[in-house]
Design a protein around this motif. Sequence first.
Motif, PDB file in Angstrom:
ATOM      1  N   THR A   7       0.758  19.384  53.695  1.00 20.66           N
ATOM      2  CA  THR A   7       1.025  19.050  52.290  1.00 20.66           C
ATOM      3  C   THR A   7       2.452  19.412  51.911  1.00 20.66           C
ATOM      4  O   THR A   7       3.128  18.665  51.190  1.00 20.66           O
ATOM      5  CB  THR A   7       0.025  19.751  51.367  1.00 20.66           C
ATOM      6  OG1 THR A   7      -1.308  19.417  51.768  1.00 20.66           O
ATOM      7  CG2 THR A   7       0.226  19.335  49.919  1.00 20.66           C
ATOM      8  N   GLU A   8       2.932  20.547  52.388  1.00 20.45           N
ATOM      9  CA  GLU A   8       4.322  20.929  52.122  1.00 20.45           C
ATOM     10  C   GLU A   8       5.290  19.917  52.719  1.00 20.45           C
ATOM     11  O   GLU A   8       6.309  19.570  52.101  1.00 20.45           O
ATOM     12  CB  GLU A   8       4.588  22.326  52.683  1.00 20.45           C
ATOM     13  CG  GLU A   8       3.879  23.438  51.912  1.00 20.45           C
ATOM     14  CD  GLU A   8       4.042  24.795  52.561  1.00 20.45           C
ATOM     15  OE1 GLU A   8       4.470  24.849  53.747  1.00 20.45           O
ATOM     16  OE2 GLU A   8       3.719  25.801  51.912  1.00 20.45           O
ATOM     17  N   ARG A   9       4.971  19.420  53.895  1.00 18.25           N
ATOM     18  CA  ARG A   9       5.824  18.406  54.513  1.00 18.25           C
ATOM     19  C   ARG A   9       5.745  17.089  53.745  1.00 18.25           C
ATOM     20  O   ARG A   9       6.759  16.391  53.574  1.00 18.25           O
ATOM     21  CB  ARG A   9       5.424  18.207  55.970  1.00 18.25           C
ATOM     22  CG  ARG A   9       5.728  19.397  56.861  1.00 18.25           C
ATOM     23  CD  ARG A   9       5.144  19.210  58.251  1.00 18.25           C
ATOM     24  NE  ARG A   9       5.629  17.981  58.861  1.00 18.25           N
ATOM     25  CZ  ARG A   9       4.934  17.266  59.733  1.00 18.25           C
ATOM     26  NH1 ARG A   9       3.706  17.633  60.077  1.00 18.25           N
ATOM     27  NH2 ARG A   9       5.459  16.168  60.246  1.00 18.25           N
ATOM     28  N   ALA A  10       4.556  16.752  53.271  1.00 14.96           N
ATOM     29  CA  ALA A  10       4.414  15.537  52.465  1.00 14.96           C
ATOM     30  C   ALA A  10       5.193  15.656  51.161  1.00 14.96           C
ATOM     31  O   ALA A  10       5.784  14.679  50.681  1.00 14.96           O
ATOM     32  CB  ALA A  10       2.940  15.275  52.176  1.00 14.96           C
ATOM     33  N   ASP A  11       5.197  16.848  50.593  1.00 16.62           N
ATOM     34  CA  ASP A  11       5.913  17.086  49.344  1.00 16.62           C
ATOM     35  C   ASP A  11       7.390  16.709  49.476  1.00 16.62           C
ATOM     36  O   ASP A  11       7.992  16.164  48.542  1.00 16.62           O
ATOM     37  CB  ASP A  11       5.766  18.562  48.959  1.00 16.62           C
ATOM     38  CG  ASP A  11       6.314  18.885  47.594  1.00 16.62           C
ATOM     39  OD1 ASP A  11       5.585  18.705  46.599  1.00 16.62           O
ATOM     40  OD2 ASP A  11       7.487  19.312  47.514  1.00 16.62           O
ATOM     41  N   ASP A  12       7.958  16.963  50.643  1.00 15.55           N
ATOM     42  CA  ASP A  12       9.365  16.638  50.874  1.00 15.55           C
ATOM     43  C   ASP A  12       9.619  15.137  50.954  1.00 15.55           C
ATOM     44  O   ASP A  12      10.763  14.693  50.822  1.00 15.55           O
ATOM     45  CB  ASP A  12       9.849  17.289  52.179  1.00 15.55           C
ATOM     46  CG  ASP A  12       9.923  18.798  52.074  1.00 15.55           C
ATOM     47  OD1 ASP A  12      10.050  19.314  50.953  1.00 15.55           O
ATOM     48  OD2 ASP A  12       9.851  19.461  53.128  1.00 15.55           O
ATOM     49  N   ARG A  13       8.569  14.353  51.167  1.00 16.68           N
ATOM     50  CA  ARG A  13       8.722  12.903  51.317  1.00 16.68           C
ATOM     51  C   ARG A  13       8.446  12.144  50.028  1.00 16.68           C
ATOM     52  O   ARG A  13       8.594  10.914  49.997  1.00 16.68           O
ATOM     53  CB  ARG A  13       7.770  12.387  52.409  1.00 16.68           C
ATOM     54  CG  ARG A  13       7.929  13.057  53.755  1.00 16.68           C
ATOM     55  CD  ARG A  13       9.229  12.698  54.434  1.00 16.68           C
ATOM     56  NE  ARG A  13       9.249  11.329  54.923  1.00 16.68           N
ATOM     57  CZ  ARG A  13       8.827  10.970  56.137  1.00 16.68           C
ATOM     58  NH1 ARG A  13       8.343  11.872  56.984  1.00 16.68           N
ATOM     59  NH2 ARG A  13       8.891   9.711  56.521  1.00 16.68           N
ATOM     60  N   LEU A  14       8.053  12.852  48.976  1.00 18.11           N
ATOM     61  CA  LEU A  14       7.672  12.193  47.730  1.00 18.11           C
ATOM     62  C   LEU A  14       8.724  12.378  46.650  1.00 18.11           C
ATOM     63  O   LEU A  14       9.406  13.410  46.605  1.00 18.11           O
ATOM     64  CB  LEU A  14       6.349  12.771  47.208  1.00 18.11           C
ATOM     65  CG  LEU A  14       5.111  12.640  48.094  1.00 18.11           C
ATOM     66  CD1 LEU A  14       3.928  13.333  47.428  1.00 18.11           C
ATOM     67  CD2 LEU A  14       4.788  11.179  48.365  1.00 18.11           C
ATOM     68  N   PRO A  15       8.828  11.424  45.734  1.00 16.55           N
ATOM     69  CA  PRO A  15       9.691  11.620  44.574  1.00 16.55           C
ATOM     70  C   PRO A  15       9.094  12.592  43.569  1.00 16.55           C
ATOM     71  O   PRO A  15       9.790  13.070  42.681  1.00 16.55           O
ATOM     72  CB  PRO A  15       9.817  10.215  43.975  1.00 16.55           C
ATOM     73  CG  PRO A  15       8.600   9.494  44.445  1.00 16.55           C
ATOM     74  CD  PRO A  15       8.275  10.057  45.797  1.00 16.55           C
ATOM     75  N   GLY A  16       7.809  12.880  43.695  1.00 15.50           N
ATOM     76  CA  GLY A  16       7.134  13.845  42.835  1.00 15.50           C
ATOM     77  C   GLY A  16       6.690  15.050  43.624  1.00 15.50           C
ATOM     78  O   GLY A  16       7.499  15.715  44.269  1.00 15.50           O
ATOM     79  N   ARG A  17       5.375  15.323  43.623  1.00 16.49           N
ATOM     80  CA  ARG A  17       4.848  16.504  44.285  1.00 16.49           C
ATOM     81  C   ARG A  17       3.580  16.166  45.055  1.00 16.49           C
ATOM     82  O   ARG A  17       2.889  15.207  44.747  1.00 16.49           O
ATOM     83  CB  ARG A  17       4.502  17.594  43.255  1.00 16.49           C
ATOM     84  CG  ARG A  17       5.684  18.264  42.569  1.00 16.49           C
ATOM     85  CD  ARG A  17       6.476  19.121  43.538  1.00 16.49           C
ATOM     86  NE  ARG A  17       5.641  20.002  44.330  1.00 16.49           N
ATOM     87  CZ  ARG A  17       5.254  21.226  43.944  1.00 16.49           C
ATOM     88  NH1 ARG A  17       5.606  21.686  42.752  1.00 16.49           N
ATOM     89  NH2 ARG A  17       4.515  21.981  44.739  1.00 16.49           N
ATOM     90  N   ALA A  18       3.271  17.010  46.038  1.00 10.85           N
ATOM     91  CA  ALA A  18       1.981  16.996  46.726  1.00 10.85           C
ATOM     92  C   ALA A  18       1.373  18.379  46.602  1.00 10.85           C
ATOM     93  O   ALA A  18       2.072  19.390  46.794  1.00 10.85           O
ATOM     94  CB  ALA A  18       2.144  16.622  48.199  1.00 10.85           C
ATOM     95  N   THR A  68       7.604  16.917  36.995  1.00 18.69           N
ATOM     96  CA  THR A  68       7.775  17.107  38.432  1.00 18.69           C
ATOM     97  C   THR A  68       8.408  15.874  39.075  1.00 18.69           C
ATOM     98  O   THR A  68       9.086  15.976  40.096  1.00 18.69           O
ATOM     99  CB  THR A  68       6.449  17.446  39.118  1.00 18.69           C
ATOM    100  OG1 THR A  68       5.436  16.515  38.702  1.00 18.69           O
ATOM    101  CG2 THR A  68       6.005  18.847  38.771  1.00 18.69           C
ATOM    102  N   LEU A  69       8.192  14.705  38.476  1.00 20.77           N
ATOM    103  CA  LEU A  69       8.831  13.498  38.992  1.00 20.77           C
ATOM    104  C   LEU A  69      10.341  13.545  38.753  1.00 20.77           C
ATOM    105  O   LEU A  69      11.124  13.170  39.607  1.00 20.77           O
ATOM    106  CB  LEU A  69       8.230  12.266  38.329  1.00 20.77           C
ATOM    107  CG  LEU A  69       8.800  10.904  38.739  1.00 20.77           C
ATOM    108  CD1 LEU A  69       8.633  10.688  40.231  1.00 20.77           C
ATOM    109  CD2 LEU A  69       8.120   9.792  37.958  1.00 20.77           C
ATOM    110  N   SER A  70      10.731  14.028  37.603  1.00 22.87           N
ATOM    111  CA  SER A  70      12.164  14.072  37.291  1.00 22.87           C
ATOM    112  C   SER A  70      12.877  15.220  37.977  1.00 22.87           C
ATOM    113  O   SER A  70      14.101  15.264  38.019  1.00 22.87           O
ATOM    114  CB  SER A  70      12.362  14.200  35.774  1.00 22.87           C
ATOM    115  OG  SER A  70      11.925  15.475  35.325  1.00 22.87           O
ATOM    116  N   GLY A  71      12.092  16.189  38.487  1.00 24.02           N
ATOM    117  CA  GLY A  71      12.693  17.340  39.134  1.00 24.02           C
ATOM    118  C   GLY A  71      12.824  18.537  38.231  1.00 24.02           C
ATOM    119  O   GLY A  71      13.207  19.614  38.689  1.00 24.02           O
ATOM    120  N   ASP A  72      12.470  18.403  36.951  1.00 24.45           N
ATOM    121  CA  ASP A  72      12.676  19.498  36.017  1.00 24.45           C
ATOM    122  C   ASP A  72      11.794  20.706  36.313  1.00 24.45           C
ATOM    123  O   ASP A  72      12.119  21.826  35.935  1.00 24.45           O
ATOM    124  CB  ASP A  72      12.395  19.029  34.580  1.00 24.45           C
ATOM    125  CG  ASP A  72      13.392  17.982  34.136  1.00 24.45           C
ATOM    126  OD1 ASP A  72      14.466  17.897  34.765  1.00 24.45           O
ATOM    127  OD2 ASP A  72      13.111  17.259  33.155  1.00 24.45           O
TER     128      ASP A  72
END
Length: 282
Positions: A66-77, A276-280
């Motif tokens: 899941t942590e690795r997937a999180d790095d591949r998304l514009p939002g979060r996993a 989380t999508l915007s990065g804030d």
Amino acid sequence: MYDGPILDDHLHLDPVNGRGVEAAADFADAGGTHLNVLNKPSWDLVGEVDDAEGFREAFELTIEVTERADDRLPGRAWPVLGVHPALVSQLVERGYEPEGAADLMKAGIDVAAGYVADGPALAIKSGRPHYEVDEAVWAASNSVMRHAFARAAEVGCAVQLHAEGGEDFTTVAEWAEAEGLARDRVVKHYAGGYLEGPLPSVIAHKDELERACGNDRPFLMETDFIDDPDRPGAVLGPKTVPRRTRWLAESGHEDALRRAHVETPASVYGVDTEATLSGDAR
């Protein structure tokens, strides 16, 4: 047209036997932004489990992918961890009494609750068999589910349920409330477009999504992608929720999509998919 976050509420990533993070990349390439990643059944990841540490090993694998997937998304996993309710049948077949099987499964729920309390996991998974079992196994399974409700209430999270089909789970919602967990923090995975009691995580079939969009009730969307190389694309492929979201947007369901991808995740899981999508809030 809807241009906000897109959450798949129930998807599996198998780092041992399946595509793992590459399936998450497919989801992102199709326009998806957020994932709730459910651990595969313990027997798929680590084999037979006879103590809490076996569950911990399975959960650690899911947290890592899941942590690795999180790095591949514009939002979060986020990981959602728990014990598959079909484990009770396997344990009974191996010689456990139903009560003993339930005790082991409750120990697994306790480990999952610890991961929620300590931060990596978002919610707990539990439930009961979706197939016919005898009364003793059914009672044991319900006790495991109620234990999950109690632990979720203690650590302040939601519970995703794997259970039989149907549209009336009012009694299950009442059990959650009796254990201290609000019914609007109980989510039935693989639900149809209408459900009494818990909130539905609607399997992304067009007809069921249209039913869910046809009222003003909270709902989520999921694929239940199982990441099994012998069944590619089962139950639905990882690109399905983004594609169904676009299809629903073209049909004028922007308000319902905001409900599914922004408002309901906030109320059930306490996450802000827009921030989380915007990065804030990363």
